[in-house]
Design a protein around this motif. Structure first.
Motif, mmCIF file in Angstrom:
data_model
loop_
_atom_site.group_PDB
_atom_site.id
_atom_site.type_symbol
_atom_site.label_atom_id
_atom_site.label_comp_id
_atom_site.label_asym_id
_atom_site.label_seq_id
_atom_site.Cartn_x
_atom_site.Cartn_y
_atom_site.Cartn_z
ATOM 1 N N PRO A 83 -31.164 2.402 -9.440
ATOM 2 C CA PRO A 83 -29.720 2.557 -9.213
ATOM 3 C C PRO A 83 -28.904 1.991 -10.370
ATOM 4 C CG PRO A 83 -30.822 1.612 -7.288
ATOM 5 C CD PRO A 83 -31.797 1.554 -8.424
ATOM 6 N N ARG A 84 -27.736 2.596 -10.587
ATOM 7 C CA ARG A 84 -26.815 2.143 -11.633
ATOM 8 C C ARG A 84 -25.419 2.012 -11.035
ATOM 9 N NH1 ARG A 84 -28.166 6.721 -15.972
ATOM 10 N NH2 ARG A 84 -26.849 5.517 -17.404
ATOM 11 N N ILE A 85 -24.752 0.908 -11.338
ATOM 12 C CA ILE A 85 -23.403 0.675 -10.820
ATOM 13 C C ILE A 85 -22.424 1.565 -11.583
ATOM 14 C CG2 ILE A 85 -21.566 -1.012 -10.468
ATOM 15 C CD1 ILE A 85 -24.022 -1.488 -8.732
ATOM 16 N N PHE A 86 -21.611 2.323 -10.845
ATOM 17 C CA PHE A 86 -20.670 3.231 -11.502
ATOM 18 C C PHE A 86 -19.211 2.930 -11.169
ATOM 19 C CE2 PHE A 86 -21.497 5.182 -7.404
ATOM 20 C CZ PHE A 86 -20.266 5.698 -7.016
ATOM 21 N N ALA A 87 -18.952 2.095 -10.162
ATOM 22 C CA ALA A 87 -17.563 1.813 -9.789
ATOM 23 C C ALA A 87 -17.499 0.544 -8.954
ATOM 24 C CB ALA A 87 -16.965 2.979 -9.004
ATOM 25 N N ARG A 88 -16.299 0.007 -8.868
ATOM 26 C CA ARG A 88 -16.021 -1.135 -7.998
ATOM 27 C C ARG A 88 -14.760 -0.837 -7.207
ATOM 28 N NH1 ARG A 88 -18.552 -2.734 -12.478
ATOM 29 N NH2 ARG A 88 -20.270 -4.230 -12.243
ATOM 30 N N ASN A 89 -14.642 -1.490 -6.051
ATOM 31 C CA ASN A 89 -13.527 -1.209 -5.151
ATOM 32 C C ASN A 89 -13.127 -2.504 -4.459
ATOM 33 O OD1 ASN A 89 -11.640 0.390 -3.853
ATOM 34 N ND2 ASN A 89 -13.128 1.741 -2.878
ATOM 35 N N GLU A 90 -11.861 -2.624 -4.155
ATOM 36 C CA GLU A 90 -11.329 -3.866 -3.603
ATOM 37 C C GLU A 90 -10.878 -3.669 -2.157
ATOM 38 O OE1 GLU A 90 -7.917 -7.082 -4.927
ATOM 39 O OE2 GLU A 90 -7.533 -4.947 -5.213
ATOM 40 N N PRO A 91 -11.434 -4.417 -1.207
ATOM 41 C CA PRO A 91 -10.924 -4.343 0.160
ATOM 42 C C PRO A 91 -9.475 -4.833 0.252
ATOM 43 C CG PRO A 91 -13.135 -5.268 0.150
ATOM 44 C CD PRO A 91 -12.667 -5.229 -1.283
ATOM 45 N N VAL A 92 -8.709 -4.183 1.112
ATOM 46 C CA VAL A 92 -7.321 -4.565 1.375
ATOM 47 C C VAL A 92 -7.064 -4.436 2.875
ATOM 48 C CG1 VAL A 92 -6.471 -3.814 -0.888
ATOM 49 C CG2 VAL A 92 -6.423 -2.214 1.046
ATOM 50 N N ILE A 93 -5.975 -5.025 3.321
ATOM 51 C CA ILE A 93 -5.496 -4.795 4.686
ATOM 52 C C ILE A 93 -4.571 -3.586 4.648
ATOM 53 C CG2 ILE A 93 -4.106 -5.742 6.576
ATOM 54 C CD1 ILE A 93 -4.912 -8.542 5.496
ATOM 55 N N VAL A 94 -4.698 -2.708 5.632
ATOM 56 C CA VAL A 94 -3.723 -1.623 5.776
ATOM 57 C C VAL A 94 -3.032 -1.756 7.122
ATOM 58 C CG1 VAL A 94 -4.714 0.078 4.215
ATOM 59 C CG2 VAL A 94 -5.535 -0.032 6.568
ATOM 60 N N VAL A 95 -1.749 -1.434 7.117
ATOM 61 C CA VAL A 95 -0.926 -1.453 8.332
ATOM 62 C C VAL A 95 -0.141 -0.150 8.380
ATOM 63 C CG1 VAL A 95 -0.738 -3.972 8.330
ATOM 64 C CG2 VAL A 95 0.997 -2.600 7.147
ATOM 65 N N PRO A 96 0.331 0.256 9.550
ATOM 66 C CA PRO A 96 1.154 1.469 9.610
ATOM 67 C C PRO A 96 2.423 1.314 8.774
ATOM 68 C CG PRO A 96 0.451 0.788 11.805
ATOM 69 C CD PRO A 96 0.113 -0.336 10.878
ATOM 70 N N ALA A 97 2.954 2.427 8.312
ATOM 71 C CA ALA A 97 4.207 2.397 7.550
ATOM 72 C C ALA A 97 5.270 1.641 8.338
ATOM 73 C CB ALA A 97 4.667 3.823 7.267
ATOM 74 N N GLY A 98 5.975 0.761 7.648
ATOM 75 C CA GLY A 98 6.975 -0.073 8.303
ATOM 76 C C GLY A 98 6.448 -1.418 8.753
ATOM 77 N N ASN A 99 5.106 -1.561 8.772
ATOM 78 C CA ASN A 99 4.454 -2.835 9.093
ATOM 79 C C ASN A 99 5.026 -3.460 10.371
ATOM 80 O OD1 ASN A 99 2.921 -5.160 8.938
ATOM 81 N ND2 ASN A 99 3.885 -5.938 7.070
ATOM 82 N N PRO A 100 4.898 -2.770 11.514
ATOM 83 C CA PRO A 100 5.527 -3.259 12.749
ATOM 84 C C PRO A 100 5.049 -4.633 13.207
ATOM 85 C CG PRO A 100 4.033 -1.426 13.192
ATOM 86 C CD PRO A 100 4.213 -1.482 11.718
ATOM 87 N N ALA A 101 3.830 -5.026 12.850
ATOM 88 C CA ALA A 101 3.333 -6.341 13.270
ATOM 89 C C ALA A 101 3.816 -7.458 12.348
ATOM 90 C CB ALA A 101 1.807 -6.330 13.327
ATOM 91 N N GLY A 102 4.492 -7.102 11.252
ATOM 92 C CA GLY A 102 5.035 -8.105 10.345
ATOM 93 C C GLY A 102 3.977 -8.919 9.629
ATOM 94 N N ILE A 103 2.924 -8.255 9.188
ATOM 95 C CA ILE A 103 1.833 -8.953 8.500
ATOM 96 C C ILE A 103 2.171 -9.070 7.015
ATOM 97 C CG2 ILE A 103 -0.615 -8.822 7.874
ATOM 98 C CD1 ILE A 103 -0.999 -7.309 10.564
ATOM 99 N N GLY A 104 2.311 -10.300 6.546
ATOM 100 C CA GLY A 104 2.660 -10.517 5.148
ATOM 101 C C GLY A 104 1.470 -10.791 4.264
ATOM 102 N N GLY A 105 0.344 -11.140 4.868
ATOM 103 C CA GLY A 105 -0.856 -11.451 4.105
ATOM 104 C C GLY A 105 -2.021 -11.666 5.047
ATOM 105 N N LEU A 106 -3.167 -11.968 4.480
ATOM 106 C CA LEU A 106 -4.371 -12.150 5.287
ATOM 107 C C LEU A 106 -4.177 -13.220 6.354
ATOM 108 C CD1 LEU A 106 -7.384 -11.492 5.766
ATOM 109 C CD2 LEU A 106 -7.936 -13.217 4.021
ATOM 110 N N GLN A 107 -3.426 -14.264 6.028
ATOM 111 C CA GLN A 107 -3.233 -15.359 6.977
ATOM 112 C C GLN A 107 -2.525 -14.904 8.251
ATOM 113 O OE1 GLN A 107 -1.627 -14.986 4.134
ATOM 114 N NE2 GLN A 107 0.578 -15.246 4.490
ATOM 115 N N ASP A 108 -1.814 -13.767 8.175
ATOM 116 C CA ASP A 108 -1.079 -13.251 9.336
ATOM 117 C C ASP A 108 -1.889 -12.262 10.163
ATOM 118 O OD1 ASP A 108 1.195 -14.666 8.503
ATOM 119 O OD2 ASP A 108 1.868 -12.997 7.242
ATOM 120 N N LEU A 109 -3.111 -11.960 9.760
ATOM 121 C CA LEU A 109 -3.879 -10.912 10.438
ATOM 122 C C LEU A 109 -4.010 -11.144 11.946
ATOM 123 C CD1 LEU A 109 -5.330 -8.247 9.959
ATOM 124 C CD2 LEU A 109 -7.415 -9.532 9.425
#
Length: 238
Positions: A83-109
């Protein structure tokens, strides 16, 4: 040789992690334009599911995974090239448009009442567990448990996780940045602190039993080429 056999011989079957769908469909078109006799057929699913299919004899020519753990047993069994590494990817939090739960960062999950993660055996689920464990050192030992109390479902691939947020069936989820980018019309992405994040590495390999080994390796080389990396970068991969 019949016309049908000729077509079948030119078919290249690529097994690829769900998060690669958009970028690999573009790479498939690029490959077909450079090799007019080739027809690229994709099987997109969770990396663990694809590995199991290959172990049970599924007819793949190339395998691209969202983590190295899915390729190691195949390499040990002599089923794939190195196997050969061809790419890297970063996990993120996703929320619905408008962020109804008011999550500002991981600490708010824990504010989210309905959290969706990947199943533990799925790469994005494994990365999410590592992130939550690391975050407990940052936000306190009860953090991961507080998040776990609000997990509504654990899905079998990252696109299923993303779909829950897009359909309004989840208040937050952890997916890859590339998935958030592809769905930016319906979701918002929130970065995860670098000190607790888990960068995903994507390996690729041709199958030793590929029907056309030269064609399979040519596709791998395209993915690893500057042109291939430019396409991956356009879709948000590092």
């Amino acid at each position: 040789m019949t016309a049908f056999a000729s077509i079948a011989a030119a078919e290249l079957v690529v097994f690829a992690a769900s998060s690669l769908r958009d970028a690999f469909e573009e790479l498939g078109r690029r490959f077909e334009s450079s090799q007019p006799a080739a027809k690229v057929v994709f099987n997109f699913a969770g990396s663990q599911e694809l590995r199991t299919q290959i172990e049970h004899g599924a007819g793949a020519d190339v395998f691209a995974s969202a983590d190295g753990g899915q390729l190691r047993p195949l390499e040990a069994a002599g089923l794939i090239d190195a196997p050969r590494i061809f790419a890297r990817n970063e996990p993120v939090i996703v929320v619905p448009a408008g962020n109804p739960a008011g999550i500002g960062g991981l600490q708010d999950l824990p504010r989210a009442q309905r959290i969706v993660l990947g199943a533990p055996e799925v790469p994005i689920g494994s990365y999410a567990l590592r992130i939550l464990d690391a975050a407990s050192a940052l936000y306190g030992p009860a953090f991961a448990k507080a998040v776990g109390a609000h997990v509504a479902s654990r899905e079998l691939n990252v696109r299923q996780v993303l779909a829950k947020v897009r359909l309004g069936e989840a208040d937050a989820a952890i997916v890859y940045r590339t998935d958030a980018l592809a769905a930016r019309d319906t979701v918002e992405a929130i970065s995860i602190p670098r000190q607790v994040n888990a960068l995903a590495e994507y390996p690729i390999a041709a199958l030793r039993g590929a029907r056309d080994p030269a064609m399979a390796r040519a596709f791998v080389e395209l993915v690893l080429s500057p042109g291939g990396r430019a396409i991956l970068s356009r879709f948000g991969f590092q």
